[in-house]
Design a protein around this motif. Sequence first.
Motif, short mmCIF file in Angstrom:
data_model
loop_
_atom_site.label_atom_id
_atom_site.label_comp_id
_atom_site.label_asym_id
_atom_site.label_seq_id
_atom_site.Cartn_x
_atom_site.Cartn_y
_atom_site.Cartn_z
N ASP A 127 -16.66 -13.97 37.73
CA ASP A 127 -16.16 -15.29 37.36
C ASP A 127 -17.17 -16.38 37.68
OD1 ASP A 127 -13.47 -14.51 36.42
OD2 ASP A 127 -13.26 -13.81 38.48
N ILE A 128 -17.95 -16.21 38.74
CA ILE A 128 -19.05 -17.12 39.06
C ILE A 128 -20.24 -16.27 39.49
CG2 ILE A 128 -19.89 -18.97 40.57
CD1 ILE A 128 -17.02 -19.93 40.88
N TYR A 129 -21.41 -16.61 38.97
CA TYR A 129 -22.65 -15.93 39.33
C TYR A 129 -23.41 -16.87 40.26
CZ TYR A 129 -27.02 -13.29 38.63
OH TYR A 129 -28.16 -12.53 38.80
N LYS A 130 -23.69 -16.39 41.47
CA LYS A 130 -24.40 -17.18 42.48
C LYS A 130 -25.85 -16.74 42.50
CE LYS A 130 -24.46 -18.28 47.45
NZ LYS A 130 -24.01 -17.86 48.79
N ALA A 131 -26.75 -17.64 42.08
CA ALA A 131 -28.15 -17.28 41.87
C ALA A 131 -29.07 -17.95 42.87
CB ALA A 131 -28.59 -17.67 40.46
N GLU A 132 -30.13 -17.24 43.23
CA GLU A 132 -31.23 -17.90 43.91
C GLU A 132 -31.83 -18.92 42.96
OE1 GLU A 132 -33.39 -14.99 46.87
OE2 GLU A 132 -33.01 -13.94 44.97
N MET A 133 -32.33 -20.01 43.50
CA MET A 133 -32.89 -21.07 42.67
C MET A 133 -34.11 -20.55 41.92
SD MET A 133 -32.71 -24.20 41.68
CE MET A 133 -33.86 -25.10 40.61
N PRO A 134 -34.10 -20.62 40.59
CA PRO A 134 -35.26 -20.15 39.82
C PRO A 134 -36.56 -20.75 40.33
CG PRO A 134 -33.43 -20.54 38.34
CD PRO A 134 -32.99 -21.01 39.70
N LEU A 135 -37.56 -19.88 40.51
CA LEU A 135 -38.87 -20.25 41.07
C LEU A 135 -38.73 -20.85 42.47
CD1 LEU A 135 -40.58 -21.80 37.92
CD2 LEU A 135 -40.63 -19.43 38.69
N PHE A 136 -37.55 -20.67 43.08
CA PHE A 136 -37.23 -21.29 44.37
C PHE A 136 -37.47 -22.80 44.35
CE2 PHE A 136 -38.12 -16.83 45.78
CZ PHE A 136 -36.81 -16.53 46.08
N GLY A 137 -37.35 -23.38 43.14
CA GLY A 137 -37.51 -24.82 42.98
C GLY A 137 -38.93 -25.31 43.07
N LYS A 138 -39.90 -24.39 43.16
CA LYS A 138 -41.30 -24.79 43.35
C LYS A 138 -42.02 -24.85 42.01
CE LYS A 138 -41.62 -22.67 47.96
NZ LYS A 138 -40.23 -22.20 48.05
N GLY A 139 -42.85 -25.87 41.84
CA GLY A 139 -43.61 -26.01 40.61
C GLY A 139 -43.25 -27.28 39.88
N ALA A 140 -43.84 -27.46 38.71
CA ALA A 140 -43.57 -28.64 37.90
C ALA A 140 -42.13 -28.62 37.41
CB ALA A 140 -44.54 -28.67 36.72
N GLU A 141 -41.58 -29.80 37.23
CA GLU A 141 -40.18 -29.91 36.78
C GLU A 141 -39.94 -29.14 35.49
OE1 GLU A 141 -36.93 -33.23 35.22
OE2 GLU A 141 -38.80 -33.91 36.18
N ALA A 142 -40.84 -29.28 34.53
CA ALA A 142 -40.63 -28.61 33.25
C ALA A 142 -40.59 -27.10 33.41
CB ALA A 142 -41.73 -29.00 32.26
N GLU A 143 -41.44 -26.56 34.28
CA GLU A 143 -41.49 -25.11 34.50
C GLU A 143 -40.21 -24.62 35.16
OE1 GLU A 143 -44.47 -21.81 36.56
OE2 GLU A 143 -44.61 -23.93 37.13
N VAL A 144 -39.77 -25.34 36.18
CA VAL A 144 -38.54 -24.94 36.88
C VAL A 144 -37.34 -25.04 35.95
CG1 VAL A 144 -37.00 -25.46 38.81
CG2 VAL A 144 -39.48 -25.60 39.14
N ARG A 145 -37.28 -26.10 35.18
CA ARG A 145 -36.15 -26.28 34.28
C ARG A 145 -36.13 -25.24 33.17
NH1 ARG A 145 -34.88 -32.59 33.13
NH2 ARG A 145 -33.41 -31.54 31.72
N ARG A 146 -37.30 -24.83 32.71
CA ARG A 146 -37.33 -23.75 31.71
C ARG A 146 -36.73 -22.47 32.27
NH1 ARG A 146 -42.34 -25.95 29.99
NH2 ARG A 146 -43.46 -24.62 31.47
N ALA A 147 -37.07 -22.17 33.54
CA ALA A 147 -36.51 -20.98 34.18
C ALA A 147 -35.00 -21.10 34.36
CB ALA A 147 -37.20 -20.73 35.52
N CYS A 148 -34.52 -22.30 34.69
CA CYS A 148 -33.08 -22.51 34.83
C CYS A 148 -32.38 -22.36 33.48
CB CYS A 148 -32.81 -23.90 35.41
SG CYS A 148 -33.32 -24.13 37.12
N ALA A 149 -33.00 -22.89 32.43
CA ALA A 149 -32.41 -22.76 31.10
C ALA A 149 -32.32 -21.30 30.68
CB ALA A 149 -33.24 -23.56 30.08
N GLU A 150 -33.33 -20.51 31.04
CA GLU A 150 -33.29 -19.09 30.72
C GLU A 150 -32.16 -18.40 31.48
OE1 GLU A 150 -34.14 -15.47 28.99
OE2 GLU A 150 -34.82 -17.49 28.44
N LEU A 151 -31.93 -18.82 32.71
CA LEU A 151 -30.82 -18.25 33.48
C LEU A 151 -29.48 -18.60 32.82
CD1 LEU A 151 -30.49 -16.54 36.04
CD2 LEU A 151 -30.23 -18.65 37.33
#
Length: 305
Positions: free
Chosen positions: A193-217
């Motif tokens: 019912d809820i998926y609890k994920a580690e933060m993509p890229l552990f939040g490290k890196g450029a905003e665009a890169e991290v957000r792309r990984a979050c969008a993929e998730l």
Amino acid sequence: MMKTARGIDLSALARPSGAFAMLAVDQREGLRAMLAEHQDGPVSDRTMSDFKMAALRALTPHASAALLDRELAWDRAIAEHAVAPGCALIAAADVLVPGPGELVADSRIDEAVLPAKVRADGAVALKLLVIWRPDDPAEPRVALVDDFIARCRAAGLASIVEPVCRKPRDGRAWNPAEGILPAARELGDRGADIYKAEMPLFGKGAEAEVRRACAELTRTVNGPWVVLSSGVAPDDFPQAVEWACREGASGFLAGRAVWRTVIGRPDIEAALREDAVPRLQRLVEVVDRVAGGFSPGARPRTPHD
């Protein structure tokens, strides 16, 4: 009423905005290690339990839900009414197994967590941590998650699945962040019912890169997902949560980013009020502003700004 596509009502776990602002206090040996950094001699179970009760009293008035472990927190929190009214209860249903060089090397379902009992105590959900390694076979993990979800459904409880990436058993060099998306591809469509994920890229890196990984998730997980804070510095976590929510996350289920910095302070209760509460309030503001307004069962599967 906020229902998932599988008909489970998640309203009790969410803020009025529809976002999740959930507090984790189910840490076990990890918490013992944190406390040990600030005292001589072994850390007792009572010391850990006392910390958890203080954290619950200070923080649950501001959280939408709280995650508690059986060993050190559940029965005492219920008996002492340590969780604020209106803050939903989540029971950790996992046994955390240590291994060489790892406080948590594996996990299994905790048979001592009785779904009927915790539901009678007020629980609305169970959580299972799953260790994901790139060189372990998928089948046992999938079977574990399927078993857990089936138990939750039978008990009328929401299921929260938390894959956590660990190094390969063969010892090769590997960045655990590389496992976050593969773990989601394997376990993000099993029916939790809820998926609890580690933060993509552990939040490290450029905003665009991290957000792309979050969008993929978001595209990978079939249902609402929230971020945990392990691996992200407490001061960086609000920004990480905002990036994740802008790309489809529904909030957070986190502990360390909220209360880690108060450990070792001479007056824990004062430190919780003065440091941890504002940290949690800032996170709540982020998810209300960015992730609010969506029903978890009807959220768009594409990123949004």
